[in-house]
Design a protein around this motif. Structure first.
Motif, PDB file in Angstrom:
ATOM      1  N   ILE A 244       0.834  -1.208   0.000  1.00  0.00           N
ATOM      2  CA  ILE A 244       0.000   0.000   0.000  1.00  0.00           C
ATOM      3  C   ILE A 244       0.867   1.256   0.000  1.00  0.00           C
ATOM      4  O   ILE A 244       0.621   2.202  -0.752  1.00  0.00           O
ATOM      5  N   VAL A 245       1.897   1.260   0.856  1.00  0.00           N
ATOM      6  CA  VAL A 245       2.780   2.427   0.936  1.00  0.00           C
ATOM      7  C   VAL A 245       3.528   2.630  -0.379  1.00  0.00           C
ATOM      8  O   VAL A 245       3.655   3.757  -0.876  1.00  0.00           O
ATOM      9  N   ALA A 246       4.021   1.519  -0.959  1.00  0.00           N
ATOM     10  CA  ALA A 246       4.744   1.621  -2.234  1.00  0.00           C
ATOM     11  C   ALA A 246       3.835   2.159  -3.336  1.00  0.00           C
ATOM     12  O   ALA A 246       4.240   3.008  -4.141  1.00  0.00           O
ATOM     13  N   ALA A 247       2.588   1.669  -3.373  1.00  0.00           N
ATOM     14  CA  ALA A 247       1.637   2.143  -4.382  1.00  0.00           C
ATOM     15  C   ALA A 247       1.322   3.620  -4.184  1.00  0.00           C
ATOM     16  O   ALA A 247       1.216   4.383  -5.153  1.00  0.00           O
ATOM     17  N   ALA A 248       1.187   4.031  -2.920  1.00  0.00           N
ATOM     18  CA  ALA A 248       0.901   5.440  -2.632  1.00  0.00           C
ATOM     19  C   ALA A 248       2.057   6.333  -3.064  1.00  0.00           C
ATOM     20  O   ALA A 248       1.849   7.406  -3.647  1.00  0.00           O
ATOM     21  N   LEU A 249       3.287   5.891  -2.788  1.00  0.00           N
ATOM     22  CA  LEU A 249       4.458   6.677  -3.186  1.00  0.00           C
ATOM     23  C   LEU A 249       4.573   6.764  -4.703  1.00  0.00           C
ATOM     24  O   LEU A 249       4.913   7.819  -5.254  1.00  0.00           O
TER      25      LEU A 249
ATOM     26  N   THR B 197       2.088   6.524  -6.859  1.00  0.00           N
ATOM     27  CA  THR B 197       1.023   7.418  -7.319  1.00  0.00           C
ATOM     28  C   THR B 197       1.394   8.875  -7.098  1.00  0.00           C
ATOM     29  O   THR B 197       1.183   9.728  -7.969  1.00  0.00           O
ATOM     30  N   LEU B 198       1.967   9.160  -5.926  1.00  0.00           N
ATOM     31  CA  LEU B 198       2.378  10.528  -5.615  1.00  0.00           C
ATOM     32  C   LEU B 198       3.457  11.009  -6.580  1.00  0.00           C
ATOM     33  O   LEU B 198       3.452  12.169  -7.006  1.00  0.00           O
ATOM     34  N   THR B 199       4.366  10.103  -6.954  1.00  0.00           N
ATOM     35  CA  THR B 199       5.424  10.462  -7.903  1.00  0.00           C
ATOM     36  C   THR B 199       4.840  10.825  -9.258  1.00  0.00           C
ATOM     37  O   THR B 199       5.231  11.823  -9.875  1.00  0.00           O
ATOM     38  N   PHE B 200       3.887  10.011  -9.737  1.00  0.00           N
ATOM     39  CA  PHE B 200       3.254  10.290 -11.024  1.00  0.00           C
ATOM     40  C   PHE B 200       2.484  11.609 -10.984  1.00  0.00           C
ATOM     41  O   PHE B 200       2.545  12.411 -11.929  1.00  0.00           O
ATOM     42  N   ILE B 201       1.760  11.831  -9.892  1.00  0.00           N
ATOM     43  CA  ILE B 201       0.993  13.072  -9.774  1.00  0.00           C
ATOM     44  C   ILE B 201       1.928  14.282  -9.788  1.00  0.00           C
ATOM     45  O   ILE B 201       1.664  15.283 -10.462  1.00  0.00           O
ATOM     46  N   SER B 202       3.037  14.172  -9.033  1.00  0.00           N
ATOM     47  CA  SER B 202       4.000  15.274  -8.990  1.00  0.00           C
ATOM     48  C   SER B 202       4.595  15.533 -10.366  1.00  0.00           C
ATOM     49  O   SER B 202       4.786  16.689 -10.774  1.00  0.00           O
ATOM     50  N   TYR B 203       4.864  14.451 -11.108  1.00  0.00           N
ATOM     51  CA  TYR B 203       5.432  14.602 -12.450  1.00  0.00           C
ATOM     52  C   TYR B 203       4.454  15.303 -13.385  1.00  0.00           C
ATOM     53  O   TYR B 203       4.828  16.219 -14.125  1.00  0.00           O
ATOM     54  N   PHE B 204       3.184  14.885 -13.341  1.00  0.00           N
ATOM     55  CA  PHE B 204       2.185  15.495 -14.221  1.00  0.00           C
ATOM     56  C   PHE B 204       1.943  16.960 -13.856  1.00  0.00           C
ATOM     57  O   PHE B 204       1.739  17.803 -14.734  1.00  0.00           O
ATOM     58  N   ILE B 205       1.969  17.264 -12.553  1.00  0.00           N
ATOM     59  CA  ILE B 205       1.817  18.660 -12.139  1.00  0.00           C
ATOM     60  C   ILE B 205       2.980  19.491 -12.660  1.00  0.00           C
ATOM     61  O   ILE B 205       2.797  20.616 -13.146  1.00  0.00           O
ATOM     62  N   TYR B 206       4.187  18.913 -12.573  1.00  0.00           N
ATOM     63  CA  TYR B 206       5.373  19.613 -13.067  1.00  0.00           C
ATOM     64  C   TYR B 206       5.266  19.870 -14.569  1.00  0.00           C
ATOM     65  O   TYR B 206       5.544  20.978 -15.052  1.00  0.00           O
TER      66      TYR B 206
END
Length: 211
Positions: free
Chosen positions: A107-112, A114-123
């Protein structure tokens, strides 16, 4: 400071009783009696049963059961599953440890991730929505130069750069360098960088061309 197991064992020896005799009197198995005397609570059942064993053992060797239980509670506690644990392990420690398991790791790995992808798309979105950076290293404002002038700057590697409406090449690291000829007098140089999304940023320099 003696443990409850040592106290019970010493009392049995003083009474000159064997474990087998204690087992017959208390109906506690020899295996459990041996573990109790060695304070090996990992080999014993839940804390409720252990307390019963201590109480019956203390009565069998004519010890005060409450005092024996007090010694046990001094050194040991029980976790959320009712198992006997050393007093140094708190309930919160055991609870926190039980929360971390393979499922939690996934769960933690999936959350991290997902957060990485979201941060990349925001960037990437911000890059598309904002004008690329533009830093002009040369010439400086109000600089005096001869007719030959070299414009040096830095921008986004994927941006398009023009100097006085003439496109110049941009290196893979975002730097650009272009030599231009200017007539004598006070001149204005316009440097513009434009992103692929059409967002642009402009810097102007006023230059004094002397002979």
């Amino acid at each position: 400071m003696k443990t409850v197991g040592e106290i019970l064992k010493n009392a049995r020896h003083k009474k000159k009783l064997t474990r087998r005799q204690i087992a017959k009197q208390t109906r506690i198995s020899l295996r459990y009696l041996k573990a109790l005397e060695k304070n090996d609570f990992t080999s014993l059942p839940e804390a409720a049963f252990v307390k019963g064993f201590i109480r019956n053992y203390a009565n069998a060797v004519e010890l005060n059961p409450q005092q024996a239980l007090a010694v046990f509670r001094r050194d040991y506690d029980q976790n959320l599953k009712g198992q006997v644990i050393p007093r140094s392990f708190t309930q919160s420690d055991i609870k926190n440890r039980s929360l971390w398991n393979p499922k939690t790791t996934v769960i933690v790995a999936a959350a991290l991730l997902t957060l990485t992808f979201i941060s990349y798309f925001i960037y990437q979105y911000r890059l598309l929505e904002s004008a690329p950076p533009l830093v002009i290293e040369s010439p400086m404002e109000e600089e005096e130069v001869t007719s030959a002038l070299t414009v040096v700057g830095n921008t986004d590697p994927q941006a398009t750069v023009t100097i006085n409406n003439q496109q110049v090449s941009v290196e893979s690291d975002g730097t650009f360098r272009q030599s231009i000829l200017l007539p004598q007098g006070t001149r204005t140089i316009t440097i513009q960088t434009t992103s692929r999304a059409g967002k642009s940023r402009t810097v102007q320099r006023t230059i004094h061309v002397v002979r």
